[in-house]
Motif scaffolding. Structure first.
Motif, PDB file in Angstrom:
ATOM      1  N   PRO A   1       5.525  70.665 -38.791  1.00 15.77           N
ATOM      2  CA  PRO A   1       6.747  69.684 -39.287  1.00 15.77           C
ATOM      3  C   PRO A   1       7.886  69.682 -38.366  1.00 15.77           C
ATOM      4  CG  PRO A   1       6.473  71.777 -40.747  1.00 15.77           C
ATOM      5  CD  PRO A   1       5.450  71.855 -39.733  1.00 15.77           C
ATOM      6  N   ASP A   2       8.197  68.404 -38.251  1.00 18.45           N
ATOM      7  CA  ASP A   2       9.483  68.059 -37.776  1.00 18.45           C
ATOM      8  C   ASP A   2      10.768  68.863 -38.457  1.00 18.45           C
ATOM      9  OD1 ASP A   2      11.117  65.308 -36.608  1.00 18.45           O
ATOM     10  OD2 ASP A   2      11.083  67.112 -35.662  1.00 18.45           O
ATOM     11  N   SER A   3      11.658  69.264 -37.628  1.00 21.49           N
ATOM     12  CA  SER A   3      12.923  69.849 -38.486  1.00 21.49           C
ATOM     13  C   SER A   3      13.873  69.355 -37.755  1.00 21.49           C
ATOM     14  CB  SER A   3      12.579  71.283 -38.638  1.00 21.49           C
ATOM     15  OG  SER A   3      13.773  71.931 -39.180  1.00 21.49           O
ATOM     16  N   TYR A   4      15.101  68.926 -38.438  1.00 22.57           N
ATOM     17  CA  TYR A   4      16.319  68.533 -37.794  1.00 22.57           C
ATOM     18  C   TYR A   4      17.503  68.465 -38.704  1.00 22.57           C
ATOM     19  CZ  TYR A   4      14.601  64.049 -39.221  1.00 22.57           C
ATOM     20  OH  TYR A   4      14.157  62.831 -40.044  1.00 22.57           O
ATOM     21  N   GLU A   5      18.782  68.287 -38.414  1.00 31.00           N
ATOM     22  CA  GLU A   5      19.938  68.247 -39.315  1.00 31.00           C
ATOM     23  C   GLU A   5      20.403  67.025 -39.419  1.00 31.00           C
ATOM     24  OE1 GLU A   5      23.159  70.846 -38.394  1.00 31.00           O
ATOM     25  OE2 GLU A   5      21.797  72.783 -38.482  1.00 31.00           O
ATOM     26  N   PHE A   6      20.907  66.502 -40.698  1.00 28.75           N
ATOM     27  CA  PHE A   6      21.764  65.216 -40.739  1.00 28.75           C
ATOM     28  C   PHE A   6      22.459  65.351 -42.002  1.00 28.75           C
ATOM     29  CE2 PHE A   6      18.067  64.549 -43.446  1.00 28.75           C
ATOM     30  CZ  PHE A   6      18.603  63.609 -44.606  1.00 28.75           C
ATOM     31  N   ARG A   7      23.341  64.092 -42.062  1.00 26.48           N
ATOM     32  CA  ARG A   7      24.160  63.794 -43.222  1.00 26.48           C
ATOM     33  C   ARG A   7      23.571  63.339 -44.247  1.00 26.48           C
ATOM     34  NH1 ARG A   7      29.142  66.724 -42.971  1.00 26.48           N
ATOM     35  NH2 ARG A   7      30.463  64.520 -43.542  1.00 26.48           N
ATOM     36  N   PHE A   8      23.915  64.036 -45.569  1.00 26.43           N
ATOM     37  CA  PHE A   8      23.124  63.379 -46.582  1.00 26.43           C
ATOM     38  C   PHE A   8      24.031  62.647 -47.639  1.00 26.43           C
ATOM     39  CE2 PHE A   8      21.106  63.748 -50.793  1.00 26.43           C
ATOM     40  CZ  PHE A   8      19.819  63.309 -50.647  1.00 26.43           C
ATOM     41  N   THR A   9      23.890  61.373 -47.996  1.00 25.44           N
ATOM     42  CA  THR A   9      24.704  60.747 -49.091  1.00 25.44           C
ATOM     43  C   THR A   9      24.218  60.730 -50.324  1.00 25.44           C
ATOM     44  OG1 THR A   9      25.609  59.386 -47.001  1.00 25.44           O
ATOM     45  CG2 THR A   9      26.256  58.654 -49.436  1.00 25.44           C
ATOM     46  N   GLY A  10      24.972  61.242 -51.366  1.00 25.25           N
ATOM     47  CA  GLY A  10      24.394  61.239 -52.692  1.00 25.25           C
ATOM     48  C   GLY A  10      24.997  60.173 -53.521  1.00 25.25           C
ATOM     49  N   ALA A  11      24.601  59.956 -54.705  1.00 23.98           N
ATOM     50  CA  ALA A  11      25.100  58.951 -55.461  1.00 23.98           C
ATOM     51  C   ALA A  11      26.562  58.720 -55.793  1.00 23.98           C
ATOM     52  CB  ALA A  11      24.274  59.127 -57.115  1.00 23.98           C
ATOM     53  N   ASP A  12      27.188  59.767 -55.908  1.00 28.79           N
ATOM     54  CA  ASP A  12      28.452  59.652 -56.184  1.00 28.79           C
ATOM     55  C   ASP A  12      29.391  59.475 -54.796  1.00 28.79           C
ATOM     56  OD1 ASP A  12      28.178  62.195 -55.213  1.00 28.79           O
ATOM     57  OD2 ASP A  12      29.309  63.095 -56.630  1.00 28.79           O
ATOM     58  N   ASP A  13      28.546  59.220 -53.780  1.00 23.93           N
ATOM     59  CA  ASP A  13      29.137  59.057 -52.132  1.00 23.93           C
ATOM     60  C   ASP A  13      29.600  60.403 -51.490  1.00 23.93           C
ATOM     61  OD1 ASP A  13      28.608  56.174 -52.470  1.00 23.93           O
ATOM     62  OD2 ASP A  13      30.720  55.584 -53.115  1.00 23.93           O
ATOM     63  N   SER A  14      29.229  61.589 -52.258  1.00 24.18           N
ATOM     64  CA  SER A  14      29.421  62.648 -51.586  1.00 24.18           C
ATOM     65  C   SER A  14      28.444  62.697 -50.493  1.00 24.18           C
ATOM     66  CB  SER A  14      29.309  63.720 -52.672  1.00 24.18           C
ATOM     67  OG  SER A  14      28.114  63.942 -53.198  1.00 24.18           O
ATOM     68  N   VAL A  15      28.858  63.398 -49.268  1.00 25.56           N
ATOM     69  CA  VAL A  15      28.178  63.623 -48.170  1.00 25.56           C
ATOM     70  C   VAL A  15      27.838  65.310 -48.030  1.00 25.56           C
ATOM     71  CG1 VAL A  15      27.948  63.388 -45.568  1.00 25.56           C
ATOM     72  CG2 VAL A  15      29.056  61.533 -47.068  1.00 25.56           C
TER      73      VAL A  15
ATOM     74  N   VAL B   1      19.279  70.330 -43.807  1.00 24.53           N
ATOM     75  CA  VAL B   1      18.252  70.630 -42.817  1.00 24.53           C
ATOM     76  C   VAL B   1      16.965  69.820 -43.642  1.00 24.53           C
ATOM     77  CG1 VAL B   1      16.790  72.050 -41.453  1.00 24.53           C
ATOM     78  CG2 VAL B   1      19.403  72.371 -41.546  1.00 24.53           C
ATOM     79  N   VAL B   2      16.311  69.135 -42.820  1.00 33.76           N
ATOM     80  CA  VAL B   2      15.179  68.380 -43.390  1.00 33.76           C
ATOM     81  C   VAL B   2      13.771  68.864 -42.758  1.00 33.76           C
ATOM     82  CG1 VAL B   2      15.258  66.327 -42.077  1.00 33.76           C
ATOM     83  CG2 VAL B   2      13.921  66.216 -44.231  1.00 33.76           C
ATOM     84  N   ARG B   3      12.842  69.288 -43.231  1.00 29.94           N
ATOM     85  CA  ARG B   3      11.390  69.469 -42.828  1.00 29.94           C
ATOM     86  C   ARG B   3      10.285  68.700 -43.366  1.00 29.94           C
ATOM     87  NH1 ARG B   3      14.383  74.249 -43.420  1.00 29.94           N
ATOM     88  NH2 ARG B   3      14.505  75.608 -41.494  1.00 29.94           N
ATOM     89  N   TRP B   4       9.470  68.143 -42.317  1.00 29.19           N
ATOM     90  CA  TRP B   4       8.581  67.129 -42.581  1.00 29.19           C
ATOM     91  C   TRP B   4       7.214  67.601 -42.442  1.00 29.19           C
ATOM     92  CZ3 TRP B   4       9.777  62.444 -44.781  1.00 29.19           C
ATOM     93  CH2 TRP B   4      11.163  61.835 -44.495  1.00 29.19           C
ATOM     94  N   GLY B   5       6.275  67.026 -43.287  1.00 26.36           N
ATOM     95  CA  GLY B   5       4.903  67.394 -43.198  1.00 26.36           C
ATOM     96  C   GLY B   5       4.135  66.398 -43.624  1.00 26.36           C
ATOM     97  N   GLY B   6       2.864  66.225 -43.090  1.00 25.02           N
ATOM     98  CA  GLY B   6       1.970  65.113 -43.756  1.00 25.02           C
ATOM     99  C   GLY B   6       0.946  65.524 -44.521  1.00 25.02           C
ATOM    100  N   ILE B   7       0.607  64.539 -45.321  1.00 24.81           N
ATOM    101  CA  ILE B   7      -0.549  65.103 -46.471  1.00 24.81           C
ATOM    102  C   ILE B   7      -1.730  64.340 -45.916  1.00 24.81           C
ATOM    103  CG2 ILE B   7      -1.246  64.522 -48.705  1.00 24.81           C
ATOM    104  CD1 ILE B   7       1.524  64.053 -49.569  1.00 24.81           C
ATOM    105  N   PRO B   8      -2.705  65.164 -45.600  1.00 24.40           N
ATOM    106  CA  PRO B   8      -4.246  64.727 -45.052  1.00 24.40           C
ATOM    107  C   PRO B   8      -4.740  63.652 -45.873  1.00 24.40           C
ATOM    108  CG  PRO B   8      -3.891  67.131 -45.222  1.00 24.40           C
ATOM    109  CD  PRO B   8      -2.673  66.740 -45.861  1.00 24.40           C
ATOM    110  N   GLY B   9      -5.363  62.695 -45.059  1.00 25.51           N
ATOM    111  CA  GLY B   9      -6.237  61.761 -45.656  1.00 25.51           C
ATOM    112  C   GLY B   9      -5.282  60.417 -46.400  1.00 25.51           C
ATOM    113  N   THR B  10      -3.962  60.677 -45.956  1.00 21.04           N
ATOM    114  CA  THR B  10      -3.078  59.568 -46.716  1.00 21.04           C
ATOM    115  C   THR B  10      -2.053  59.172 -45.563  1.00 21.04           C
ATOM    116  OG1 THR B  10      -1.395  61.103 -47.790  1.00 21.04           O
ATOM    117  CG2 THR B  10      -3.256  60.451 -48.904  1.00 21.04           C
ATOM    118  N   GLY B  11      -1.410  58.356 -45.909  1.00 22.54           N
ATOM    119  CA  GLY B  11      -0.074  58.121 -44.911  1.00 22.54           C
ATOM    120  C   GLY B  11       1.209  58.531 -45.499  1.00 22.54           C
ATOM    121  N   LYS B  12       1.095  59.359 -46.401  1.00 22.19           N
ATOM    122  CA  LYS B  12       2.191  59.742 -46.897  1.00 22.19           C
ATOM    123  C   LYS B  12       2.625  61.230 -46.218  1.00 22.19           C
ATOM    124  CE  LYS B  12       0.894  58.180 -51.511  1.00 22.19           C
ATOM    125  NZ  LYS B  12       0.578  58.515 -53.007  1.00 22.19           N
TER     126      LYS B  12
END
Length: 906
Positions: free
Chosen positions: A463-477, A481-492
């Motif tokens: 899974p891909d892993s990197y940092e970024f700035r996350f903006t919430g509902a109250d505009d708080s930033v 760190v996000v980590r990605w992984g695929g679900i077999p048999g789907t595009g999700k």
């Protein structure tokens, strides 16, 4: 008598529609008249309020001047010494600089203020008295009448008058002799407490009338639109009912055909259907699907009970777990659907969805039940398997310990766990299927994340892993760190987020404490400065440059440059405060205004302290400057808000009351409350609603208090109130706890909806009747449509050509023989002129000579055209026609042959 006979012959439903239209029109007209009435009252009230405010202002000026013993002002062409103060010592004085100053008494000062006020706003104020010292202050006729009324004890006189052709509100209040005024008026024989004059205020109605006119135009447009919409709905329903009623009789003739068709449908459906007698639950009739399911014949089923056939029971079914739909239908009179376990051919249990429909006799009594059962065993098995799988998957997903989401191929969030709800600030219902995960990427990271989204994700790859700035509902930033992984048999894909904001903050704090100080100054709009007095050198913090609105590189900070940006009206005070700090050893503390380079005005609060050397000479001054523009604007906004609240409170057509939260006593009510309830202000103020007996049902009051305790407010609670006359009124009650006069109070607004609820009830009754008629006609129309299709199919089997035309001669319908003869498609024929169409296909002579046998060389046939008119007024009021073209070739040939034989015989 003739008119009465005609009206009595109008159908009942048309009379009812006319009554509804009249009630609707009178309701809208009454609502608009009510708005006009109260808006005119509000216009007068607003003018009175402004006039009273102006009087209070003038009175404050006079008292201040009188208590100060008058004020000295420079002598100018517009301000000359008051000749009526000749006896006053020191009427004129000379300043040390040689400037002549004259004493200005309260009357002189107020008179000059009135002149300026008249030039600026058109408001006319006049200081007058019964026996004025100054002849120009003599009262006019209206003022004389007001002064006489003051002698009788009146506290205020107001009326509407015309001045120079313009409408004004004139208001006058008395002036009472005070001790500070006796110095100038003792020679008139006046004493403290005497009423010696008054101030009249004339406020033009034009600004208020313009506001009222604009508001009433909008109200009129809204009422007209509402009236038009309601009338359109009433007329639309009436027209539809009128058209359908004319077809009802003919449609009933085809009902028998429809019943035969329903029998065919009953046998063709795959659902198991039977008809059950409600007296003994025996089966009277069953379709083939029902017989196949239990593997019985019609003779074996007839006379058997439904519970014996479907459940193998001796008694009717019906338990809390599996209710009998037949019993439910008999109880309620409506159809019911439940899920049951029925027995199959081999005794196996089948899940079935069972629906019971009541069958009524002519008296409306349920005599039979239509029992419909649909096999849903496979669906229930699949649903149970899916539910177990989803529960396992959801348990793992919810307990991962990290903020986790499942993302579709287009970036939409399809699932989110509780940790992600906390991180984003949104509820799950606001996220799943409605938001893209990209919306939470801060602006500076959007382009980078879009590029990442475009990369293909291999299922088996790390899974891909990197940092970024996350903006919430109250505009708080937040830093994550996000980590990605695929679900077999789907595009999700699955993404998990780790919040590292606190870690980043600690690193940043350790990196630079000075930047935090600058940030704190920026947040609080507080800048610091240091002035070396001997060298005239300044040292400013970054926030000082932002407050002054200048660039650090381009603005040379010096005493002269800084002082030049101070508002001209505040320079003298600022200079005095600085000098007092430098030479009188006082602390520097002053609010003053700045004029920025772009013309904006900013209010700041300056504080400072001077450092002296051993000889007492000032050598350095340090301090802070804070931007308090927002505070000043807030104070002004609060003052304006209070003024608007007072106007809205008293001018509102809804009743508004304010009660103390502690004892529930009324402390303020508006005019609408007094008018609706019939009470006077003295009867209400200081009393409680319980003492007045306003609440008709004490349970409504208890519910209101419960909602207040739970939510701190109540919105549109419908309650019944008893007014002073004993009449009950239906009101929409809204209330909220506020702070009023430094104590907790309850403000409540109630809108009278008594007439509206009555009209809604009548409208619902009308709609239900129209709906029942509509359903009846819809069934008849379906039967008519079946008949029409059968008619068209019959015509298509006839070889002669048939064409149906409207009153304009346009082709509406035709049979297949027309298409075969002309070789033209259906869509190219409909809507064309029938004469032009037939002429274009070689039938011009037939059109010109209807009823004559004419030989068509192209087709090799003898044809006869006939046109018959018919009246379609029962449907649309049109007079159309039917064109028939008969092939008489065989008849014509036989006639020719007979003629030839006759000729030979002769």
């Amino acid at each position: 008598m003739t008119r009465f006979w005609k009206f009595s012959n109008i159908p009942q439903w048309e009379k009812y529609v006319l009554m509804v239209a009249l009630v609707w029109t009178f309701s809208i007209g009454g609502s608009y008249s009510w708005n006009v009435y109260w808006e005119k009252h509000a216009e007068v009230f607003a003018a009175q309020f402004q006039a009273r405010s102006l009087f209070s202002k003038d009175l404050v000026y006079r008292r201040w001047n009188a208590r100060s013993g008058g004020i000295y002002v420079p002598v100018t062409p517009l301000t000359q010494p008051n000749p009526y103060l000749k006896g006053i010592p020191e009427r004129e004085v000379t300043s040390p600089s040689g400037r002549v100053l004259t004493l200005m008494n309260p009357a002189y000062m107020v008179r000059q203020v009135h002149e300026i006020e008249k030039q600026g706003q058109g408001i006319r104020s006049h200081l007058t008295a019964i026996n004025p010292l100054r002849p120009q202050n003599a009262p006019d006729n209206w003022e004389k009448a007001a002064l006489e009324a003051f002698k009788q004890g009146a506290k205020e006189i107001s009326s509407e008058s015309y001045i120079e052709g313009k409408k004004f509100l004139r208001l006058m209040r008395p002036l009472v002799m005070e001790e500070a005024c006796l110095n100038c008026h003792t020679r008139q024989g006046l004493h403290k407490g005497d009423t010696y004059g008054g101030i009249s205020i004339s406020v033009p109605f034009a600004p208020f009338a313009e506001i009222t006119s604009t508001y009433l135009r909008r109200v009129a447009a809204g009422h007209f639109l509402l009236w038009g919409t309601g009338m359109a709905g009433i007329l639309f329903g009436a027209c539809r009912f009128r058209r359908s009623e004319s077809r009802r009789i003919k449609a009933e003739e085809d009902l028998k055909h429809s019943l035969e068709l329903s029998g065919i449908v009953l046998e063709a459906t795959h659902d198991a259907i039977c008809i059950i007698n409600v007296s003994d639950y025996t089966v009277q009739r069953a379709n083939r699907a029902f017989l196949r399911k239990i593997d019985c014949t019609d003779e074996q089923v007839f006379g058997q009970t439904c519970h014996a056939m479907t459940h193998s029971l001796c008694q009717p079914c019906g338990t809390p777990e599996a209710k009998c739909p037949i019993q439910m239908t008999l109880t309620t009179g409506e159809s019911h659907t439940v899920e049951h376990l029925h027995s199959g051919k081999q005794g196996e249990l089948l899940y079935e969805e069972v629906t019971a429909y009541p069958i009524l006799d002519e008296l409306g009594k349920i005599t039979r039940i239509l029992h419909v059962a649909r096999d849903i065993t496979e669906r229930k098995t699949a649903e149970e398997s899916l539910r177990q799988s989803q529960e396992k998957y959801r348990a793992i997903f919810e307990n991962t310990g990290a903020a986790t989401i499942i993302v579709e191929e287009d970036g939409t969030i399809s699932m989110a766990n509780k940790e992600f709800e906390q991180l984003s600030g949104y509820y799950r219902e606001e996220l799943e299927g409605k938001r893209s995960w990209k919306e939470f990427v801060a602006e500076e990271n959007r382009e980078k994340e879009s590029a990442k989204q475009g990369l293909p994700v291999e299922v088996n790859a790390c899974p891909d892993s990197y940092e970024f700035r996350f903006t919430g509902a109250d505009d708080s930033v937040r830093d994550v760190v996000v980590r990605w992984g695929g679900i077999p048999g789907t595009g999700k894909r699955v993404a998990s987020f780790l919040d590292i904001t606190e870690q980043k903050r600690i690193e940043e704090a350790l990196r630079s404490s000075e930047s935090l100080l600058a940030l704190a100054q920026k947040i609080s709009h507080l800048g610091s400065w240091d002035w070396d007095i001997e060298s005239n050198a300044f040292r400013w913090s970054d926030e000082m440059y932002r407050i002054w609105g200048v660039n650090r590189e381009l603005f040379p900070v010096s005493y002269e440059a800084v002082f030049a940006m101070v508002h001209p009206e505040d320079r003298e005070g600022l200079n005095r405060a600085i000098n007092e700090a430098l030479y009188a050893h006082k602390l520097f503390n002053m609010d003053f205004r700045l004029i920025l380079a772009d013309g904006r005005v900013r209010t700041v609060a300056g504080q400072g302290e001077v450092v002296f050397n051993e000889g007492g000479k000032p050598i350095r001054m340090v301090g802070t400057t804070q931007d308090i523009t927002w505070r000043k604007e807030t104070e002004d906004a609060l003052r304006k808000s209070e003024e608007k609240f007072a106007k809205a409170f008293h001018a509102s057509p809804d009743w508004i009351v304010i009660t103390r939260a502690g004892d529930g006593k009324y402390i303020e009510v508006n005019e609408a409350f007094l008018e609706i309830t019939g009470y006077s202000r003295d009867e209400v103020i200081g009393k409680t609603s319980t003492e007045l007996g306003i609440w008709f049902d004490y349970r409504d009051r208890m519910l209101m208090l419960k909602l207040l305790n739970t939510n701190d407010l109540v919105r549109n609670l419908e309650v019944s109130f008893r007014i002073k006359s004993g009449e009950l009124r239906t009101m929409l009650w809204s209330a909220e706890v506020i702070e009023y006069g430094e104590e907790a109070c309850l403000i409540a607004v109630a809108r009278d909806v008594t007439e509206q609820r009555y009209l809604e009830k009548e409208l619902r009754k009308s709609q239900s009747q129209l709906f029942m008629k509509h359903e009846e006609l819809k069934n008849l129309f379906l039967q008519m449509e079946n008949i029409r299709q059968e008619w068209e199919q019959t015509l298509d089997f006839i070889t002669d050509m048939f064409i149906l035309v409207d009153n304009m001669g346009r082709i509406k319908r035709f049979n297949r023989a027309v298409e075969n003869y002309t070789s033209v498609s259906h869509r190219e024929i409909v809507g064309r002129d029938w004469k032009e169409f037939l002429a274009s296909h070689g039938l011009q002579q037939n059109v010109l000579q209807p009823g004559v046998e004419i030989f068509d060389e192209a087709a090799g046939k003898w044809l006869v055209l006939t046109f018959r008119r018919y009246d379609d007024g029962a449907v649309s009021g049109d007079v159309g026609g039917v064109v028939t073209i008969n092939d008489v070739t065989a008849i014509k040939t036989a006639a020719i042959q007979r003629g030839s034989i006759m000729d030979q015989s002769h």
